[in-house]
Design a protein around this motif. Structure first.
Motif, short mmCIF file in Angstrom:
data_model
loop_
_atom_site.label_atom_id
_atom_site.label_comp_id
_atom_site.label_asym_id
_atom_site.label_seq_id
_atom_site.Cartn_x
_atom_site.Cartn_y
_atom_site.Cartn_z
N ASN A 17 0.82 -1.21 0.00
CA ASN A 17 0.00 0.00 0.00
C ASN A 17 0.85 1.26 0.00
O ASN A 17 0.54 2.23 -0.69
CB ASN A 17 -0.93 0.02 1.21
CG ASN A 17 -1.99 -1.05 1.08
OD1 ASN A 17 -2.16 -1.63 0.01
ND2 ASN A 17 -2.68 -1.32 2.18
N ASP A 42 -9.89 -0.73 -11.24
CA ASP A 42 -10.44 -1.36 -10.05
C ASP A 42 -11.62 -2.21 -10.54
O ASP A 42 -11.82 -2.35 -11.76
CB ASP A 42 -10.84 -0.30 -9.00
CG ASP A 42 -11.96 0.62 -9.50
OD1 ASP A 42 -12.30 0.58 -10.70
OD2 ASP A 42 -12.51 1.38 -8.68
N ASN A 220 -13.54 7.45 -13.22
CA ASN A 220 -13.55 6.49 -12.13
C ASN A 220 -12.17 6.32 -11.49
O ASN A 220 -12.04 5.93 -10.34
CB ASN A 220 -14.06 5.14 -12.66
CG ASN A 220 -14.04 4.05 -11.60
OD1 ASN A 220 -14.72 4.17 -10.58
ND2 ASN A 220 -13.25 3.01 -11.81
N ARG A 223 -11.93 8.11 -8.17
CA ARG A 223 -12.48 7.41 -7.00
C ARG A 223 -11.51 6.35 -6.51
O ARG A 223 -11.35 6.14 -5.31
CB ARG A 223 -13.80 6.73 -7.37
CG ARG A 223 -14.90 7.69 -7.65
CD ARG A 223 -16.17 6.90 -7.72
NE ARG A 223 -17.30 7.76 -8.00
CZ ARG A 223 -18.51 7.30 -8.23
NH1 ARG A 223 -18.75 6.00 -8.22
NH2 ARG A 223 -19.49 8.13 -8.46
N HIS A 224 -10.87 5.67 -7.48
CA HIS A 224 -9.91 4.64 -7.11
C HIS A 224 -8.73 5.28 -6.36
O HIS A 224 -8.28 4.77 -5.34
CB HIS A 224 -9.44 3.92 -8.39
CG HIS A 224 -8.71 2.63 -8.12
ND1 HIS A 224 -7.91 2.03 -9.05
CD2 HIS A 224 -8.65 1.82 -7.01
CE1 HIS A 224 -7.40 0.92 -8.54
NE2 HIS A 224 -7.84 0.77 -7.31
N ASN A 226 -8.81 8.06 -4.69
CA ASN A 226 -9.29 8.47 -3.36
C ASN A 226 -9.14 7.31 -2.38
O ASN A 226 -8.71 7.48 -1.24
CB ASN A 226 -10.76 8.90 -3.42
CG ASN A 226 -10.92 10.31 -3.98
OD1 ASN A 226 -9.93 11.04 -4.15
ND2 ASN A 226 -12.15 10.70 -4.29
N ARG A 227 -9.52 6.11 -2.82
CA ARG A 227 -9.43 4.95 -1.91
C ARG A 227 -7.98 4.56 -1.63
O ARG A 227 -7.62 4.27 -0.51
CB ARG A 227 -10.17 3.75 -2.52
CG ARG A 227 -11.68 3.88 -2.54
CD ARG A 227 -12.35 2.53 -2.68
NE ARG A 227 -11.85 1.76 -3.80
CZ ARG A 227 -12.25 1.90 -5.07
NH1 ARG A 227 -13.18 2.79 -5.36
NH2 ARG A 227 -11.75 1.15 -6.01
N LEU A 228 -7.16 4.57 -2.68
CA LEU A 228 -5.78 4.08 -2.52
C LEU A 228 -4.89 5.06 -1.76
O LEU A 228 -4.01 4.67 -1.02
CB LEU A 228 -5.15 3.80 -3.89
CG LEU A 228 -5.75 2.67 -4.70
CD1 LEU A 228 -5.18 2.66 -6.12
CD2 LEU A 228 -5.48 1.33 -4.03
N GLY A 230 -6.19 7.97 -0.11
CA GLY A 230 -6.90 8.79 0.89
C GLY A 230 -7.06 10.22 0.38
O GLY A 230 -7.07 11.17 1.18
N ASP A 232 -9.02 13.43 -1.83
CA ASP A 232 -10.41 13.91 -1.79
C ASP A 232 -10.85 14.50 -3.14
O ASP A 232 -11.51 15.54 -3.20
CB ASP A 232 -10.60 14.94 -0.66
CG ASP A 232 -9.68 16.14 -0.82
OD1 ASP A 232 -8.86 16.16 -1.77
OD2 ASP A 232 -9.77 17.06 0.02
N TRP A 265 -4.35 14.96 0.21
CA TRP A 265 -4.22 13.57 0.63
C TRP A 265 -3.26 13.55 1.82
O TRP A 265 -2.56 14.54 2.05
CB TRP A 265 -3.74 12.70 -0.53
CG TRP A 265 -2.41 13.10 -1.12
CD1 TRP A 265 -1.17 12.69 -0.72
CD2 TRP A 265 -2.19 14.02 -2.20
NE1 TRP A 265 -0.20 13.29 -1.48
CE2 TRP A 265 -0.80 14.10 -2.41
CE3 TRP A 265 -3.03 14.79 -3.03
CZ2 TRP A 265 -0.22 14.92 -3.39
CZ3 TRP A 265 -2.45 15.59 -4.00
CH2 TRP A 265 -1.07 15.65 -4.18
#
Ligand code: AVI
Length: 323
Positions: A17, A42, A220, A223-224, A226-228, A230, A232, A265
């Motif tokens: 990660n 993703d 998209n 969004r990926h 944002n998840r990976l 953190g 915004d 982030w």
């Protein structure tokens, strides 16, 4: 009751990660901000790419399929039975599955960065073809291509369809093909799909379709990220751009800020002015001679090139020459 064989699946190379976050932050901080196209995929991104392949504007998938349908027997003769079919970027495994009745592979090895998507696809496929030994590998093969011991060494056929090679720069593509060549043993080969140069209007439409599916695929990625990372990112603040850059012989995808935007982030932030862009993908288009030259530079002899009547796409079978 006979038991159904279960495909072997494993995640070989889970990118740590922290390494992913560092790669993403470096791309966002770069002078020309960029996000690697591998982050387009993703689970939702893989499904959106499947939808792109159904679009009337996106010709590569159907053109390549038509080449396989038309030249299937010749492809089967060139390759011969019992190969170890290694599918790079397997996705839903549909393209390789269409080759099974032609090639009768001894083993099928599906490799994709999106392991969850791959695992479901290969389990379904094993039900349909219980006699083929199957292995699914979740790995980022763009970073390295060391194959585990379960992969047979005999008659390896690297299957790299869909012009995914176009998502590398020509230098990266050459290096990647050389890594494939190194895994070919003495009787290995490559079956590769390469998209050819054509008029700009066709290319522009293929990467900026009327329904906006490619736009959703590109957006998209935020969004990926944002998840990976953190981060915004707010999707409505960005718009999709996809166009042919003739000078570079590549289609480029970018995300363009609709307004001034500040993205943060953990440990970082970047301001974008309205109109600033983040580069998310290149898709190189080759002339046929250049495609063959690229394979030769990587140690392959391009034995046969099959193409469609418009010469929009090439499917090439190339044997690995001894190193
Ligand atoms: C996966 N790759 C070959 C596709 C391409 O055409 O470069 C990805 C894609 N990007 C936008 N549409 C399709």
């Amino acid at each position: 009751m006979p038991t159904m064989p279960t495909p072997h699946t494993e995640v070989r190379d889970p990118l740590a990660n922290a390494a992913i976050a560092a790669e993403l932050a470096a791309g966002l901080n770069a002078g020309a901000a960029a996000i690697s196209p591998k982050f387009l995929y993703d689970a939702l991104g893989s499904k959106l790419f499947e939808a792109i392949c159904e679009l009337p504007e996106y010709y590569p998938t159907r053109t390549e399929a038509a080449i396989v349908a038309r030249h299937g027997p010749a492809i089967a003769r060139a390759i011969g039975p019992d190969c170890t079919l290694i599918d790079l970027g397997a996705g839903n495994c549909a393209k390789a599955a269409s080759l099974f009745p032609l090639l009768h592979p001894a083993q099928y090895v599906a490799i994709d960065i999106s392991h969850d998507f791959l695992r479901d696809a290969i389990h379904r496929l094993q039900q349909r073809f219980p006699h083929i030994e199957m292995t699914g590998l979740g790995l980022d093969f763009s970073a390295g291509l060391e194959l585990p011991g379960v992969v047979r060494r005999e008659k390896r056929l690297f299957f790299y369809p869909g012009s995914s090679i176009g998502n590398f720069t020509p230098d990266q593509a050459r290096a990647f093909l050389q890594r494939m060549h190194a895994q070919c043993e003495f009787d290995g080969a490559l079956l590769i799909g390469i998209d050819l140069v054509k008029d700009s209007a066709t290319l522009d439409a293929a990467y900026d379709d009327e329904l906006g599916v490619t736009a959703a695929f590109n957006l998209n990625i935020l969004r990926h990220v944002n998840r990976l990372l953190g981060a915004d990112f707010k999707v409505p603040q960005w718009r999709h751009r996809g166009f042919f850059n003739e000078a570079e012989s590549r289609v480029e995808m970018h995300l363009e800020a609709r307004q001034d935007v500040r993205v943060t982030w953990p440990g970082g932030a970047r301001e974008f002015r309205a109109g600033d862009t983040i580069h998310t993908e290149n898709s190189y288009k080759y002339r046929q001679a250049a495609a063959v030259g690229l394979l030769e530079q990587a140690g392959f002899a391009a034995a046969t090139v099959w193409t469609d009547p418009d010469q929009w796409f090439a499917l090439i079978h190339a044997r690995a020459l001894p190193a």
